[in-house]
Design an enzyme around this catalytic site. Structure first.
Site, mmCIF file in Angstrom:
data_model
loop_
_atom_site.group_PDB
_atom_site.id
_atom_site.type_symbol
_atom_site.label_atom_id
_atom_site.label_comp_id
_atom_site.label_asym_id
_atom_site.label_seq_id
_atom_site.Cartn_x
_atom_site.Cartn_y
_atom_site.Cartn_z
ATOM 1 N N ASP A 1 1.080 -1.660 0.192
ATOM 2 C CA ASP A 1 -0.091 -0.322 -0.289
ATOM 3 C C ASP A 1 0.654 1.386 -0.560
ATOM 4 O OD1 ASP A 1 -2.204 1.411 -0.621
ATOM 5 O OD2 ASP A 1 -2.724 1.433 1.809
ATOM 6 N N ASP B 1 -3.217 -1.410 5.478
ATOM 7 C CA ASP B 1 -3.303 -1.191 6.566
ATOM 8 C C ASP B 1 -5.418 -0.686 7.288
ATOM 9 O OD1 ASP B 1 -3.950 1.397 5.299
ATOM 10 O OD2 ASP B 1 -2.677 2.405 6.480
ATOM 11 N N ASP C 1 -7.551 -2.929 2.110
ATOM 12 C CA ASP C 1 -6.761 -4.073 1.942
ATOM 13 C C ASP C 1 -6.888 -5.568 2.265
ATOM 14 O OD1 ASP C 1 -5.151 -2.341 1.182
ATOM 15 O OD2 ASP C 1 -4.633 -1.650 2.937
#
Length: 885
Positions: free
Chosen positions: A332, A619, A623
Site C-alpha cells: 500500500d 492497513d 486491503d
C-alpha cells in the site's frame, strides 16, 4: 441488515427522493417505534462475526502434517508390538512440537487483541425530532444521522445537508486526502471514492458537519461488501508448509516402501513373519526424522521472537519463513511507503520560491531559499502567506504522551499549522467570524479582531477574487495570474496539493460582501515518503524481490510517490484494469492507482498465477481481501484496521515499509537454517534405514536396536540440531535472488551430499561392526560402535552444514557459540552412553577401547573431507558466496 431499497442506487438520486424512498422525515427522522420495528425486522447494524477456531481445534491443527501422521502411526504400531517406551518417546516428541506451536500462536493472538481498539461506537441520530446518541448497532435504514468532525461514520449515509464536511476514506478506498462532501447526486459510473454525496460506514469525518439518511447497514454497506469478499477468499498455504508437506509425503512413501522391502526380503530368506514385522517397525522408527518437527518448530519460534524485537507480531509460525521466499511485495502507499501525514514542502510568495524542511506534524524544520536558511520575518509576503494558513484554520496540533505530534481535524489544515510554526508564527489575532468552505463558494475565510480577512482555496478560485498581489516587501504590486498559474501547475506535476492564500481589510460588519483581495502566495503540500522507504525498496530490488505499489490514490500522486521511493515506470489505473489488459503488462507495471478492493484481489491472484510468492501489505478495510489471498498478508499495527489485522498472517508494529524489508531478511535466514538442519539430519535417518536393510539382506544380527535408534534421534539429532535454530544470517543474504517457488525443498547438490554421508554411515558402521565381531567383540560392543559412529559423524557433518557452499570450520564456532556447546555436550553424552554401567544396562551398550575410538574418528573425518570436496566441486566458478548450495 439491509441494502439499498431503491431501483436506482441512492448516490444517483436527489436527496428528497431518497427521503421518500426510505419513508423518513428530513427534519424529524424516524419515530422511536418505527425505528424499533425496523431494527427487529432487519437486525443490528453489525457485520457478521468471524467464526474463530476454539482452543481444542487450534491445538489439534498443530498435528496437521504428513510427517506428524507418520510419527503418530509409528507410535501406535510400536505400542501394539509391546515397545511402550519407544512409543512414549515418539509421542512425546509430537506433543512437544504441538505445544510449542500452539503457545506461539496463542501469544500472537493476545498481542493482536491488545492492539485492537475495543471502544463501542455511538451515533448522533434524530428520532421524533430530538437529537440523541444511540449505539451504532441500533441504527436502521431511514434513520437521520448527524455528523461532525471526529465522528466515525456509523452506516452508509446519503447526505442531505453538509457544511464544510470532509471525510477521511483512506481505510475504505485508499484515497489519502480527505474527500470534501456535498449533497449533489453522482453519475452512474462514479466509483465509491467519487460519490461525494455519500458517507460510508467505517470512515471518519475530519472537518465540518453533515446530515444524512441511513441507506444501508451491516452487511449491506460498502464495508459489508468488502467483508463478504474477504470471507469468500480462501487463505493460501505458505511455501514452507507446502514444501514440508511434500517432503513429508516423500518420506512417508520411502519409509513404507523400504519397510515393505525389508519385510519381503526377510521372509524370502526364511525368517519368521513376526520377526520381520519387528525389524520393519524398527527400520521405520529409525528412518523417521523424529527431531525434524521439533527443530522446525523451534527454529520458527526463535524467528518469531527475533521478529518481535524487530517490530512484528507473527500469528502463524510458517509466516516467518514465507517472507523469505517472497518474490513480489504488493505494498500500500498511504502509511506504508508514506507517513500518512500531510507536510508543506514548498511555498511561493512575493515572486520567490521557498523550501520547508521537516516531515509530519512536528513543528520542527527550517525555511530555505536558494539552498540557504532564511528568517521568514525578513520576507513579508512569505510571512503573510504562512500566517494566512495559520489563521484560516480549524485544526489543532496535539502531542501524545510518547512525544509524537498528531492533528485533530483536517490533515491539510494540520500541515498549514505546522508550516506556520516552523516560521515561528503560532498566533494570530482572535477570530470574530468565519465562512466555511462550500462547493458553491469554493473558498473559506476568517475575519480577525484587527480587521484582517484571511482567505484560502483552490488557486483558480482565489485568483478570481484578487485585484493585486503582495510584493516581496508586502506592498501591493500588479497580479501576474499567468505566473501564479504556471507555478501551481508545476507543483501539481510533482503531485503536490496546492492551496492559494489572500487577505483583505473589511469593516467590522463582518464577512458579508467580501471585498476584493490581495493575493499572498501558495503553499504546496505532500504526504512524504517514510525516511527509510527508498532504501528498503532498493534493498528488496537488490535481493531480487519485485515491489509493486497498489493504492486507491490518484495516478499523479502515485507516480510521484513511486518515483521518490525508487518505483519507476508506467502507472496503471483501476479503469485500465477493467479493460483488456495482458498478463505481461500487469507483470511489468510497478504502480497501480485508483484500484478498488476487488481489483487489488485480482492483482494478487494474477501475480500468483504467474508462479510468484506474494506478500501483500496494507492497513485499511479495503486491503483485507487481498491480505487474506496473498501467500502472506502483512498488516500495519498502528494505523491498521481490525479487519486488516484479522486477515493478515503478520502484523507490523512499526508501520513503515522498512519493517517489511527486515522481515524478508529474517525470513530468508529462518529458511536457510531449516534447510541446513534438514540437509544435516537426513543422513542419520537414511543411514539407519540402510544399515538395517543391509543386515537383513546379509542375514546378520541387527546392528542397532530400536531403543538405540531413538537414543540417537533424541540426543545426537536434537543436541547437535539446536545450533541451526540460532545460526546467524549469512552476510550476503539480501544480495541473492529469492528462491524459485517451483524448486523442491532440497536441491540436487544437497541430495548428493545427503546420499554421500548416508553411504559413509552405512559402510563405516557396517564395516566396523563386522571388524569388532570378527575380532571377538560382543554384540553389545559392536552395536555401541555403530551408535558412536553415527554420533561422531553427525558432529563433524555439523561443521560441514554451517555453510552449504564454503568451509567455515572454526569461524562457524566463533560466530555461533552454541556449536561448541553442542559439540562438547554430544561428546559428554556419548561418553555416558558408552561407559556408565546404568546406561549400558538400559541401552545394551558397552565400553570401547581407545583403538575403537580411533577407527570411529577416522570414519567421521573421512565424512567431513568428502563433503568439503563435494562443496568445492559443486560451487560454480566465480560465484558470489550465498550461504546456500
Amino acid at each position: 441488515m439491509t441494502g439499498v431499497r431503491t431501483p436506482v442506487p441512492p448516490y444517483r438520486l436527489p436527496g428528497d427522493e431518497v427521503v421518500r424512498a426510505f419513508r423518513t422525515d428530513p427534519e424529524r427522522g424516524l419515530s422511536a417505534d418505527e425505528a424499533a420495528a425496523r431494527l427487529a425486522r432487519e437486525g443490528p447494524n453489525e457485520l457478521p462475526a468471524a467464526r474463530g477456531r476454539g482452543l481444542v481445534a487450534r491445538f489439534l491443527l498443530q498435528f496437521n502434517s504428513p510427517l506428524i501422521y507418520v510419527l503418530l502411526v509409528s507410535a501406535a504400531v510400536t505400542a501394539l508390538l509391546g515397545e511402550h517406551v519407544d512409543a512414549l518417546v515418539i509421542l512425546g516428541v509430537v506433543i512437544v512440537n504441538a505445544v510449542v506451536g500452539f503457545a506461539q500462536e496463542a501469544r500472537a493472538e493476545r498481542a493482536l487483541t491488545a492492539l485492537a481498539a475495543l471502544s463501542r461506537t455511538t451515533a448522533a441520530v434524530v428520532r421524533d425530532g430530538a437529537l440523541r446518541r444511540v449505539p451504532a448497532a441500533e441504527l436502521v435504514a431511514g434513520d437521520l444521522v448527524e455528523l461532525e468532525a471526529g465522528d466515525k461514520v456509523p452506516a452508509d449515509l446519503r447526505l442531505l445537508r453538509t457544511r464544510e464536511l470532509a471525510v477521511d476514506e483512506s481505510a475504505l478506498t485508499g484515497e489519502s486526502a480527505p474527500v470534501a462532501k456535498d449533497p449533489a447526486a453522482a453519475p452512474a459510473a462514479a466509483a465509491p471514492a467519487d460519490r461525494t454525496g455519500m458517507a460510508f460506514s467505517g470512515t471518519l469525518a475530519t472537518r465540518g458537519r453533515g446530515t444524512g439518511v441511513v441507506v444501508a447497514t451491516g452487511a449491506g454497506t460498502e464495508l459489508g461488501g468488502i467483508h463478504r469478499l474477504m470471507n469468500a477468499t480462501h487463505a493460501v498455504r505458505t511455501p514452507l508448509t507446502r514444501k514440508i508437506d511434500r517432503f513429508g509425503r516423500v518420506v512417508t512413501v520411502a519409509i513404507l516402501a523400504l519397510a515393505a522391502l525389508t519385510f519381503a526380503i526377510g521372509v524370502l530368506r526364511g525368517r519368521g513373519a513376526a520377526e520381520m514385522l519387528t525389524a520393519a517397525v524398527a527400520l521405520a522408527v529409525g528412518a523417521i526424522p523424529e527431531g525434524l518437527p521439533a527443530i522446525v518448530t523451534i527454529t520458527l519460534a526463535l524467528g518469531v521472537a527475533r521478529m518481535v524485537r524487530r517490530g512484528a507480531i507473527v500469528r502463524h509460525l510458517p509466516a516467518v519463513e514465507t517472507l523469505g521466499s517472497t518474490t513480489v511485495i504488493c505494498t500500500d502507499k498511504t502509511g506504508t511507503l508514506t507517513r500518512n501525514e500531510m507536510t508543506v514542502t514548498a511555498a511561493t510568495a512575493g515572486g520567490s520560491d521557498y523550501i520547508l524542511t521537516g516531515t509530519g506534524y512536528a513543528p520542527s524544520g527550517t525555511v530555505e531559499r536558494d539552498g540557504r536558511r532564511i528568517d521568514p520575518a525578513a520576507h513579508p509576503a512569505l510571512r503573510e502567506t504562512l500566517l494566512a494558513g495559520r489563521g484560516c484554520n480549524d485544526a489543532r496540533l496535539v502531542r501524545d504522551e510518547d512525544g509524537a505530534w498528531r492533528v485533530v481535524g483536517d490533515p491539510t489544515e494540520g500541515a498549514l499549522l505546522t508550516s506556520a510554526a516552523k516560521a515561528g508564527l503560532d498566533r494570530v489575532p482572535p477570530r470574530t467570524s468565519a465562512l466555511p468552505f462550500t462547493a458553491e463558494r469554493r473558498y473559506s475565510a476568517t475575519l480577525h479582531a484587527d480587521g484582517t480577512v484571511y482567505v484560502k482555496g483552490p488557486v483558480e478560485r482565489i485568483l478570481e477574487l484578487c485585484d493585486d498581489a503582495a510584493g516581496p516587501d508586502g506592498a501591493p504590486v500588479p497580479l501576474d495570474r499567468t505566473a501564479v498559474t504556471a507555478r501551481a501547475e508545476a507543483y501539481g506535476e510533482q503531485a503536490l496539493r496546492v492551496l492559494a492564500f489572500a487577505r483583505a481589510r473589511t469593516p467590522a460588519s463582518g464577512l458579508d460582501g467580501l471585498p476584493r483581495l490581495t493575493f499572498l502566495g501558495l503553499q504546496a503540500m505532500f504526504d512524504p515518503p517514510r525516511p527509510d522507504a527508498a532504501r528498503a525498496v532498493a534493498t528488496c530490488h537488490d535481493a531480487g524481490v519485485l515491489v509493486k505499489m497498489i493504492t486507491g490514490d490518484h495516478a499523479a500522486t502515485a507516480r510521484a510517490v513511486g518515483a521518490r521511493v525508487g518505483l519507476h515506470g508506467d502507472v496503471m489505473t483501476g479503469a485500465d484494469l477493467e479493460g483488456d489488459v495482458s498478463p505481461e503488462r500487469i507483470q511489468a507495471t510497478t504502480v497501480f492507482a485508483r484500484v478498488s478492493p476487488e481489483q487489488k484481489l485480482r492483482l494478487v491472484q494474477a501475480h500468483q498465477s504467474a508462479g510468484h510468492v506474494i506478500a501483500m501489505t496494507g492497513d485499511g478495510v479495503n486491503d483485507a481481501p487481498a491480505l487474506k489471498q496473498a501467500d502472506i498478508g502483512v498488516a500495519m499495527g498502528r494505523t491498521g484496521t481490525d479487519a486488516a489485522k484479522e486477515s493478515a498472517d503478520m502484523v507490523l508494529t512499526g508501520d513503515d515499509f522498512a519493517s517489511i524489508e527486515k522481515a524478508v531478511e529474517e525470513g530468508r535466514g529462518v529458511f536457510d537454517n531449516l534447510v541446513k538442519f534438514i540437509v544435516w539430519a537426513l543422513p542419520s535417518n537414511i543411514g539407519l534405514g540402510l544399515v538395517l536393510v543391509a543386515a537383513i539382506v546379509a542375514g546378520t544380527d541387527l546392528p542397532i536396536l530400536p531403543l538405540q535408534v531413538l537414543w540417537l534421534n533424541m540426543t545426537a539429532v536434537l543436541v547437535l540440531g539446536l545450533p541451526f535454530a540460532v545460526e546467524p544470517r549469512d552476510e550476503h543474504i539480501m544480495r541473492r535472488p529469492p528462491r524459485d517457488p517451483a524448486l523442491p525443498l532440497l536441491t540436487r547438490a544437497m541430495t548428493v551430499r545427503i546420499l554421500a554421508v548416508s553411504a559413509i554411515l552405512l559402510t563405516g558402521s557396517f564395516a566396523l561392526q563386522h571388524w569388532e565381531r570378527a575380532h571377538g567383540a560382543s554384540p553389545e560392543t559392536a552395536r555401541t560402535i555403530v551408535v558412536d559412529v553415527f554420533a561422531l559423524t553427525l558432529l563433524t557433518y555439523l561443521f560441514n552444514c554451517l555453510s552449504l557452499d564454503r568451509p567455515v570450520l572454526w569461524r562457524g564456532v566463533r560466530r555461533n557459540p552454541w556449536v561448541g556447546v553442542s559439540a562438547l555436550a554430544i561428546v559428554a553424552i556419548q561418553m555416558l552412553y558408552t561407559y556408565v554401567p546404568a546406561m549400558n544396562a538400559v541401552f545394551d551398550s558397552a565400553p570401547l577401547s581407545a583403538t575403537a575410538w580411533l577407527r570411529i574418528a577416522a570414519v567421521a573425518a573421512a565424512s567431513y573431507l568428502l563433503v568439503e570436496i563435494l562443496k568445492r566441486l559443486q560451487r560454480p566458478r566465480h560465484a558470489a558466496p550465498t550461504g546456500r548450495a
